[in-house]
Design an enzyme around this catalytic site. Structure first.
Site, short mmCIF file in Angstrom:
data_model
loop_
_atom_site.label_atom_id
_atom_site.label_comp_id
_atom_site.label_asym_id
_atom_site.label_seq_id
_atom_site.Cartn_x
_atom_site.Cartn_y
_atom_site.Cartn_z
CG ASP A 14 -72.30 14.42 38.81
OD1 ASP A 14 -73.53 14.26 38.73
OD2 ASP A 14 -71.72 15.49 38.55
CG ASP A 16 -75.41 16.94 33.88
OD1 ASP A 16 -75.15 16.27 32.87
OD2 ASP A 16 -76.58 17.12 34.28
MG LIG Z 1 -72.62 17.44 38.59
#
Ligand SMILES: [Mg+2]
Ligand SMILES: [Zn+2]
Length: 190
Positions: A14, A16
């Protein structure tokens, strides 16, 4: 069989709250800030033989908070900062949709991972996902591999919700750094 038929494992990260600090709907390249351990973590995975691929939900596009062109600039900056820190990722896939679009790519749907598997000849059974959201670790299982939750970004807030999920993460790690150590160990043992 030629060597080109050998499938490789990957770690789908992922973006962020996992590799970079979570800004709500990050929309400017200047807002990209790597976690201190991001580059080293990516390098350790690559040295262990994993492809490293970013998979990120970016519904801000559909919500018209930023454009796909903005996103390209943000990812250019992101890859530049990684390069400056001595690291490289294999690819970035993003989903521009919201839940209302019923697409196949919004995490935890496995569309982005399946595309990556096709593009990079990846063995999904030996692959992992890492992220700070329930969607991120569910993605790992939906794609046929394993998923880890990190407690960075929104991770801590997700802990209570996990209790209601049927599928639990393979592990809950403080940061990506810890997740990488665990993945390397797990891959050696299995
Ligand atoms: Mg995230
Ligand atoms: Zn999508």
């Amino acid at each position: 069989m030629g060597t080109n038929n050998i499938k490789v494992p990957a770690v789908f990260l992922d973006r962020d709250g996992t590799v970079i600090f979570d800004k709500n709907y990050l929309s400017l390249p200047e807002q990209v800030k790597l976690y201190s351990y991001a580059a080293d973590s990516i390098n350790r995975l690559r040295a262990a033989g994993f492809k490293v691929i970013i998979v990120t939900n970016q519904s801000g596009v559909t919500r018209q908070i930023f454009t796909e062109q903005d996103l390209r600039k943000i990812h250019k900056r992101f890859e530049f900062l990684l390069k400056k820190a001595g690291a490289k990722i294999d690819a970035i896939y993003y989903c521009p949709h919201t839940d209302k679009n019923f697409c196949n790519c919004r995490k935890p749907k496995p569309g982005m991972v399946l595309q990556g598997a096709k593009d990079f000849n990846i063995n999904l059974e030996k692959s992992y996902t890492v992220g700070d959201s329930i969607r991120d670790y569910l993605l790992g299982y939906n794609a046929g591999g394993k998923g880890i939750l990190t407690l960075t970004g929104r991770g801590k807030k997700q802990q209570t919700e996990i209790a209601q999920e049927k599928i639990k993460p393979m592990a809950i790690c403080k940061t990506l750094k810890e997740a990488v150590s665990l993945i390397i160990k797990d891959a050696e043992e299995s």
